[in-house]
Design a protein around this motif. Structure first.
Motif, PDB file in Angstrom:
ATOM      1  N   GLN A  20      37.927  36.793 -13.839  1.00 22.49           N
ATOM      2  CA  GLN A  20      38.675  37.772 -13.068  1.00 22.49           C
ATOM      3  C   GLN A  20      37.837  38.131 -11.844  1.00 22.49           C
ATOM      4  O   GLN A  20      36.644  38.416 -11.970  1.00 22.49           O
ATOM      5  CB  GLN A  20      38.975  39.024 -13.882  1.00 22.49           C
ATOM      6  CG  GLN A  20      39.893  39.968 -13.148  1.00 22.49           C
ATOM      7  CD  GLN A  20      40.455  41.049 -14.042  1.00 22.49           C
ATOM      8  OE1 GLN A  20      39.947  41.299 -15.132  1.00 22.49           O
ATOM      9  NE2 GLN A  20      41.500  41.702 -13.588  1.00 22.49           N
ATOM     10  N   PRO A  27      43.021  42.693  -8.251  1.00 22.01           N
ATOM     11  CA  PRO A  27      42.389  41.750  -9.170  1.00 22.01           C
ATOM     12  C   PRO A  27      43.227  40.478  -9.325  1.00 22.01           C
ATOM     13  O   PRO A  27      44.449  40.495  -9.176  1.00 22.01           O
ATOM     14  CB  PRO A  27      42.304  42.509 -10.489  1.00 22.01           C
ATOM     15  CG  PRO A  27      43.335  43.570 -10.396  1.00 22.01           C
ATOM     16  CD  PRO A  27      43.497  43.888  -8.948  1.00 22.01           C
ATOM     17  N   VAL A  29      42.988  36.400 -11.511  1.00 20.45           N
ATOM     18  CA  VAL A  29      42.281  35.491 -12.417  1.00 20.45           C
ATOM     19  C   VAL A  29      42.255  34.118 -11.765  1.00 20.45           C
ATOM     20  O   VAL A  29      43.260  33.653 -11.229  1.00 20.45           O
ATOM     21  CB  VAL A  29      42.970  35.442 -13.797  1.00 20.45           C
ATOM     22  CG1 VAL A  29      42.342  34.385 -14.686  1.00 20.45           C
ATOM     23  CG2 VAL A  29      42.893  36.811 -14.470  1.00 20.45           C
ATOM     24  N   GLU A  62      49.655  40.189 -13.125  1.00 22.26           N
ATOM     25  CA  GLU A  62      48.748  40.928 -14.013  1.00 22.26           C
ATOM     26  C   GLU A  62      48.870  40.498 -15.478  1.00 22.26           C
ATOM     27  O   GLU A  62      47.871  40.184 -16.125  1.00 22.26           O
ATOM     28  CB  GLU A  62      49.005  42.427 -13.881  1.00 22.26           C
ATOM     29  CG  GLU A  62      48.052  43.265 -14.709  1.00 22.26           C
ATOM     30  CD  GLU A  62      48.294  44.757 -14.558  1.00 22.26           C
ATOM     31  OE1 GLU A  62      47.613  45.510 -15.264  1.00 22.26           O
ATOM     32  OE2 GLU A  62      49.160  45.157 -13.758  1.00 22.26           O
ATOM     33  N   GLY A  65      47.697  36.927 -16.089  1.00 22.16           N
ATOM     34  CA  GLY A  65      46.237  36.872 -16.004  1.00 22.16           C
ATOM     35  C   GLY A  65      45.563  37.426 -17.251  1.00 22.16           C
ATOM     36  O   GLY A  65      44.596  36.849 -17.764  1.00 22.16           O
ATOM     37  N   GLN A  66      46.076  38.546 -17.775  1.00 17.32           N
ATOM     38  CA  GLN A  66      45.520  39.123 -19.002  1.00 17.32           C
ATOM     39  C   GLN A  66      45.664  38.156 -20.172  1.00 17.32           C
ATOM     40  O   GLN A  66      44.727  37.978 -20.955  1.00 17.32           O
ATOM     41  CB  GLN A  66      46.222  40.437 -19.334  1.00 17.32           C
ATOM     42  CG  GLN A  66      45.914  41.569 -18.397  1.00 17.32           C
ATOM     43  CD  GLN A  66      46.812  42.777 -18.648  1.00 17.32           C
ATOM     44  OE1 GLN A  66      47.752  42.742 -19.431  1.00 17.32           O
ATOM     45  NE2 GLN A  66      46.511  43.869 -17.954  1.00 17.32           N
ATOM     46  N   MET A  69      43.207  35.233 -19.802  1.00 17.64           N
ATOM     47  CA  MET A  69      41.831  35.649 -20.107  1.00 17.64           C
ATOM     48  C   MET A  69      41.616  35.785 -21.617  1.00 17.64           C
ATOM     49  O   MET A  69      40.550  35.458 -22.129  1.00 17.64           O
ATOM     50  CB  MET A  69      41.507  36.986 -19.424  1.00 17.64           C
ATOM     51  CG  MET A  69      41.420  36.919 -17.921  1.00 17.64           C
ATOM     52  SD  MET A  69      39.976  36.049 -17.314  1.00 17.64           S
ATOM     53  CE  MET A  69      38.666  37.146 -17.810  1.00 17.64           C
TER      54      MET A  69
END
Length: 170
Positions: A20, A27, A29, A62, A65-66, A69
C-alpha cells in the motif's frame, strides 16, 4: 506514445507481496505480476517458454485493495482485469524497453494454484434478503426455500420418477 487497451486480462504470479502506497489522490495498492508466455516452435514441434512479461498493477478501489492485501502474496497466481497501458522508454544504459501497466478493475486468486478459502454467504430466505440478496417479499419456510422452490421439491418427493411426458422427446 502511450497505448491504452480497456478490459485486458492477464494471468501470472506475484513477484512480491502487494504494497500500500500513498499518492496525491489517496492510498493505493500496487503489485507486480509476471506473466509467463509460451510459443509454438515449428522446428522442434513443441511449446517453449518465452521471457516473462512484467506488469505493474495499480489498485485504487479501496475494497479491492483491502481484499488483495489480505488475500494474496509473493508467488501466488492471480488474474487481473483492467485498463492496460504500454509506454516505451529508454533505460539509463540506452536500451529501449516497454512499461506495462494495468489499472485493476478486478483481481482474482487462482483456485487451481492457490489455497483459497471462500467466506460463507447468507443462506436462502430471510437472512439472504436482509443481506440484500434475492427477491424481496418472499417468505422462506423452515427449509430456507421460497414457496415456489418448496412446491417443486414437494412434487419431486411425491413422484421421484418425474411427471409423465406426452409425445416424443427431442
Amino acid at each position: 506514445m502511450q497505448q491504452i487497451q480497456r478490459g485486458k486480462t492477464i494471468q501470472g504470479n506475484l513477484v512480491e507481496d502487494p504494497k500500500q502506497i500513498q499518492t496525491q489522490n489517496g492510498p493505493m495498492v500496487v503489485m507486480t505480476v509476471a506473466e509467463q508466455g509460451q510459443r509454438f516452435d515449428r522446428e522442434s514441434r513443441q511449446y517453449v517458454d518465452m521471457d516473462p512479461t512484467y506488469y505493474d498493477v495499480g489498485i485504487s478501489r479501496e475494497k479491492l485493495g483491502q481484499n488483495v492485501m489480505a488475500s494474496v502474496g509473493k508467488g501466488d497466481r492471480v488474474s487481473v482485469t483492467g485498463n492496460y497501458a504500454v509506454e516505451p522508454y529508454v533505460s539509463k544504459a540506452g536500451e529501449p524497453g516497454l512499461n506495462h501497466r494495468i489499472w485493476a478493475e478486478d483481481v482474482g486468486a487462482s483456485m487451481q494454484f492457490n489455497e483459497v478459502q471462500v467466506a460463507p454467504r447468507p443462506e436462502r430466505g430471510a437472512d439472504r434478503e436482509a443481506a440484500g440478496w434475492g427477491v424481496q417479499g418472499q417468505e422462506a419456510n423452515a427449509s430456507g426455500l421460497s414457496p415456489q422452490e418448496q412446491a417443486g421439491v414437494d412434487a419431486l418427493q411425491q413422484d421421484p420418477q418425474g411427471p409423465e411426458l406426452a409425445g416424443p422427446s427431442r
